[in-house]
Design an enzyme around this catalytic site. Structure first.
Site, PDB file in Angstrom:
ATOM      1  N   GLY A 160      -2.030  -6.325   2.005  1.00  0.00           N
ATOM      2  CA  GLY A 160      -2.657  -6.567   0.715  1.00  0.00           C
ATOM      3  C   GLY A 160      -2.312  -7.938   0.155  1.00  0.00           C
ATOM      4  O   GLY A 160      -1.226  -8.482   0.395  1.00  0.00           O
ATOM      5  N   TYR A 170      -4.964  -3.026  -2.994  1.00  0.00           N
ATOM      6  CA  TYR A 170      -5.637  -4.088  -2.256  1.00  0.00           C
ATOM      7  C   TYR A 170      -6.489  -4.986  -3.149  1.00  0.00           C
ATOM      8  O   TYR A 170      -6.576  -6.189  -2.946  1.00  0.00           O
ATOM      9  CB  TYR A 170      -6.575  -3.477  -1.197  1.00  0.00           C
ATOM     10  CG  TYR A 170      -5.897  -2.986   0.048  1.00  0.00           C
ATOM     11  CD1 TYR A 170      -5.169  -3.847   0.861  1.00  0.00           C
ATOM     12  CD2 TYR A 170      -6.011  -1.651   0.436  1.00  0.00           C
ATOM     13  CE1 TYR A 170      -4.560  -3.390   2.021  1.00  0.00           C
ATOM     14  CE2 TYR A 170      -5.414  -1.193   1.599  1.00  0.00           C
ATOM     15  CZ  TYR A 170      -4.687  -2.064   2.383  1.00  0.00           C
ATOM     16  OH  TYR A 170      -4.090  -1.621   3.535  1.00  0.00           O
ATOM     17  N   SER A 211       3.681  -4.154  -1.563  1.00  0.00           N
ATOM     18  CA  SER A 211       2.241  -4.318  -1.394  1.00  0.00           C
ATOM     19  C   SER A 211       1.688  -3.196  -0.536  1.00  0.00           C
ATOM     20  O   SER A 211       2.427  -2.545   0.216  1.00  0.00           O
ATOM     21  CB  SER A 211       1.929  -5.655  -0.723  1.00  0.00           C
ATOM     22  OG  SER A 211       2.330  -5.625   0.646  1.00  0.00           O
ATOM     23  N   ASP A 212       0.380  -2.974  -0.642  1.00  0.00           N
ATOM     24  CA  ASP A 212      -0.287  -2.172   0.373  1.00  0.00           C
ATOM     25  C   ASP A 212      -0.324  -3.001   1.647  1.00  0.00           C
ATOM     26  O   ASP A 212      -0.138  -4.229   1.633  1.00  0.00           O
ATOM     27  CB  ASP A 212      -1.687  -1.787  -0.091  1.00  0.00           C
ATOM     28  CG  ASP A 212      -2.200  -0.519   0.589  1.00  0.00           C
ATOM     29  OD1 ASP A 212      -1.654  -0.149   1.648  1.00  0.00           O
ATOM     30  OD2 ASP A 212      -3.138   0.096   0.064  1.00  0.00           O
ATOM     31  N   TRP A 213      -0.588  -2.361   2.761  1.00  0.00           N
ATOM     32  CA  TRP A 213      -0.450  -3.005   4.062  1.00  0.00           C
ATOM     33  C   TRP A 213      -1.476  -4.144   4.211  1.00  0.00           C
ATOM     34  O   TRP A 213      -2.677  -3.917   4.188  1.00  0.00           O
ATOM     35  CB  TRP A 213      -0.590  -1.973   5.161  1.00  0.00           C
ATOM     36  CG  TRP A 213       0.730  -1.393   5.593  1.00  0.00           C
ATOM     37  CD1 TRP A 213       1.170  -1.251   6.873  1.00  0.00           C
ATOM     38  CD2 TRP A 213       1.794  -0.889   4.766  1.00  0.00           C
ATOM     39  NE1 TRP A 213       2.434  -0.690   6.889  1.00  0.00           N
ATOM     40  CE2 TRP A 213       2.844  -0.465   5.607  1.00  0.00           C
ATOM     41  CE3 TRP A 213       1.968  -0.774   3.392  1.00  0.00           C
ATOM     42  CZ2 TRP A 213       4.039   0.071   5.136  1.00  0.00           C
ATOM     43  CZ3 TRP A 213       3.167  -0.238   2.905  1.00  0.00           C
ATOM     44  CH2 TRP A 213       4.170   0.175   3.771  1.00  0.00           C
TER      45      TRP A 213
END
Length: 771
Positions: A282, A247, A278-280
């Site tokens: 992010g 993030y 990506s992170d959720w």
């Protein structure tokens, strides 16, 4: 005539359908035609759909965009299916301590979908046993596969820079070598099932507070030597199917938008072959993410899709960059069970996996203190169990690290099953208190809020005097919980609360007055303060957050069925203020919500700081006792001059009266004429087999040029400095048993790398000037 026209129209329709079908068949198909041909045939909209997820599906919501089958309720995300190219959707699920999916499907309570809650990452790393961790991974991966998941969003492998990080329980260590090799073992185990992993969070995601936008300001050297090295080890040794960007920003730019991180370092330097996601939610700029090589944006949204399309149309994003990302997504899909149309059973062998979980938990439990051989405890001993955690044992942290599991064996249940006689007076009081509290505060589903802990019973309400009179020993459990989205606090978390202190003192005083022992169990996810009370008790067993089989595993160690062999993969400081990052964690002082964190500790993280600056910890990195004793002998180097490679051999002998295992640690002290260096750094480790009393095992270590090297920012190179090196063999970072010197006659530039991740500001880093 009418009948003729109808027949003609029907014939024409059939002809057109046949032509369309043939044209459809001419489209390239995934697995039959080159991936690049498929990308060329796709529309811009289809490319964008494949490079973004299908929306947030769990928490009861449907897909945000596009088509997703939702075949695994509770999974964190999906990738798009595009049927005309034979591209199936795939399933991504949390998390690091087990498969986190819905335990029941909507409208059907007859079939459960529970998963094993494995011991947390910190405990697994405390085993220092890569073979064991791989075995856990094999079983873990089987559940991933049999529940229809393609990628498990794990393991988490960020460095435990500060003990207050709320997600430390997910991570392995303060040291990148331990982190890297434990993670590689987990990845190999999971992926042996033909499913994927996603090592995360890449990189420097060491703070949960304001994690989605905080700027980690870190020197190039600290990034290379501390925060990137574990990921490099995992990539080069295990080739995870995917990597998840983090993030946070690093030196001013979101990690998911950094080409130098995701392409120059990850792919070009390390040879990563998989997909980056990506992170959720992010990152911010979807076009920048595509340019950087963040191939898949999760969970996906219409706004991110439109952002990419607009960037293609206005020329700020070249379609070639998008094509490259789509190719990586397609190459990933080709490796998945979904592409192979695997018929998953929804019935993994949870009973068999519970046996592995119990074994793994027992191997990572650490004996911190054992005065007067307080442990192990004989079965005829009457025990009084104090502390909420004795009855409501914390199996793991919260957030994406939660697991829906059919049971959780508490310490009380484990000791009862092991045959111990437990004080009914004490236990019934606690069980009634906890039941009432849970009724008043029912457990909620997954949360990224700080988890609520059940309050401890006030000392005035505990039958301590009666318990001391009628029992032979007290076991006092201290529990902690933390998780995603929040960091821990110093008061009432790192430090004991006033009630905990009062209760522990009262129990110690009452039992010691009767010449009876007190053992403390630490059911925690990260370090806490122990200095104020550790000398008062007879034994301390660090059981971490041990997963669903925790109570049974703890009973195995308490009873001596298992001889504890775990060692600390993180330092326990005397007080929080001793941590070099304490002054600016979770970020720079001032704003209530920090926007930046300057890593002024540089390379001096964990034991590198404590050992180099002579700060005495409560328990050092690598420390752990046993019910037996070990002797180290016969350290031999194959040469006293380094010429590209060195071999070290050492013999370990069990000199005690119980079978046991020992963890041997290899540290190097390097010359520091040209560069600042820590006093010593871990370069290797090995765990013996179970040695019977009197038995020995010879351990062989291999030392490479890369092990001698430090990162020289001025040259953008890994450099091994000429001079004398000291190879140290220890049972902890402080307890060095044997050492031997060798020399390097001429400086070696081991590797020249890209100039990358340069800070935008000057960092006043900690230096070991007094060395």
């Amino acid at each position: 005539m009418s009948r003729f026209l109808k027949s003609s129209f029907l014939a024409i329709a059939l002809l057109l359908f046949s032509i369309a079908a043939k044209a459809q068949n001419k489209l390239p198909q995934l697995g039959k035609d080159p991936v690049r041909d498929i990308v060329k045939a796709m529309t811009l909209e289809e490319k964008v759909q494949l490079a973004t997820g299908t929306g947030l599906r769990f928490a009861g919501s449907g897909p945000v965009v596009g088509e997703a089958d939702g075949r695994v309720p509770g999974a964190a995300g999906n990738t798009m299916n595009i049927k005309r190219f034979g591209i199936p959707g795939t399933v991504l699920a949390d998390g690091p301590a087990g498969v986190r999916i819905d335990p029941f499907h909507k409208g059907d309570s007859t079939k459960s979908y529970y998963a094993t809650a494995w011991p947390v990452g910190t405990l697994l790393a405390s085993s220092w046993d890569t073979a064991l961790v791989k075995k856990v991974g094999v079983a873990f991966g089987n559940e991933v596969k049999e529940y229809g998941v393609d990628v498990i969003l794990a393991p988490g492998m960020n460095i435990q820079r500060n003990p207050l990080n709320g997600r430390n329980f997910e991570y392995y260590s303060e040291d990148p070598v331990v982190t890297g090799y434990i993670a590689a073992a987990m990845v190999k185990g999971i992926q042996s099932n033909g499913v994927g992993t996603s090592i995360k969070h890449f990189v420097a995601n060491n703070i949960e507070t304001n994690r989605s936008s905080i700027n980690a300001i870190v020197s190039e050297r600290a990034l290379r030597e501390i925060y990137l090295e574990g990921f490099e080890i995992a990539v080069k040794n295990a080739q995870p199917m995917t990597v998840m960007s983090s993030y946070n920003k690093v030196n001013g730019t979101y990690t998911s938008e950094r080409y130098d991180l995701l392409t120059a370092i990850l792919r070009n330097e390390w040879g990563f072959k998989g997909m980056v996601m990506s992170d959720w939610y992010g990152g911010r700029d979807a076009a920048a993410q595509m340019r950087a090589g963040n191939n898949l944006i999760e969970p996906g949204s219409k706004s991110k899709q439109q952002m990419i399309i607009d960037a293609i149309k206005d020329g700020s994003l070249h379609e070639d960059d998008l094509d490259r990302d789509v190719e990586q997504v397609l190459n990933y899909i080709l490796k998945t069970p979904s592409f192979r149309n695997y018929r998953y059973s929804n019935a993994p062998d949870l009973k068999a996996h519970a046996v592995i979980a119990r074994k793994a938990a027992s191997e990572g439990i650490i004996l911190l203190k054992n005065d007067g051989n307080a442990l192990p405890v004989k079965k005829n001993i009457r025990l009084a169990l104090f502390g909420d955690g004795s009855y409501e044992t914390i199996r793991g942290g919260t957030g994406s690290g939660e697991v829906n599991t059919p049971y959780n064996v508490s310490i009380f249940e484990g000791l009862t099953r092991a045959g111990y006689k437990l004080s009914a007076t004490v236990s019934e009081l606690y069980k009634a208190f906890i039941k009432n509290d849970q009724k008043t505060h029912p457990k909620k589903g997954m949360t990224i809020n700080a988890p609520r802990m059940i309050p401890e019973i006030a000392v005035t309400d505990l039958p301590i005097t009666d318990a001391a009179e009628n029992n032979d020993m007290a076991i006092f459990t201290i529990s902690r919980n933390a998780g995603e989205g929040n960091d821990r606090k110093v008061d009432n978390d790192f430090n004991l609360s006033a009630i905990e202190t009062a209760n522990l003192n009262a129990v110690v005083n009452a039992f010691h007055a009767k010449h009876k022992g007190v053992v403390v169990l630490l059911n925690i996810g990260g370090p806490i303060e122990t200095e104020s009370w550790r000398n008062k008790v007879d034994g301390i067993l660090l059981v971490w957050q041990p997963g669903e089989e925790g109570g049974n595993a703890i009973a195995d160690v308490v009873s001596g069925v298992v001889n504890p062999s775990g060692k600390l993969a993180v330092t326990f400081p005397v007080k929080y203020e001793d941590e070099p990052s304490a002054l600016n964690f979770p970020g720079e002082p001032g704003p209530k919500i920090p926007t930046e964190a300057i890593y002024k500790d540089g390379i001096y993280v964990g034991y590198r700081y404590f050992n180099s600056f002579h700060v005495q910890p409560a328990f050092p990195f690598g420390y752990g006792l046993s019910y037996t004793q070990f002797k180290y002998s016969n350290l031999k180097l194959n040469s006293t001059s380094f010429k590209g490679h060195l071999t070290a051999k050492v013999t370990v002998t069990n000199t005690g009266g119980q079978p046991g295992k020992e963890i041997i640690q290899l540290y190097l002290s390097a010359p520091h004429k040209n560069m600042d260096k820590p006093a010593e750094e871990l370069k290797g480790f090995s765990k013996t087999m179970l040695l019977k009393p009197g038995a020995s095992q010879t351990i062989t270590f291999s030392v490479k040029a890369a092990d001698l090297a430090s990162f020289d920012t001025t040259q953008s190179s890994w450099v091994a400095e000429a001079g004398k090196y000291v190879l140290k063999i220890g049972s902890s970072s402080e307890d060095i048993k044997l050492s031997a010197g060798f020399s390097l006659s001429k400086e070696i530039i081991v590797e020249k790398v890209h100039k990358a991740l340069v800070p935008e500001v000057q960092i006043d880093e900690l230096k070991n000037n007094g060395k």
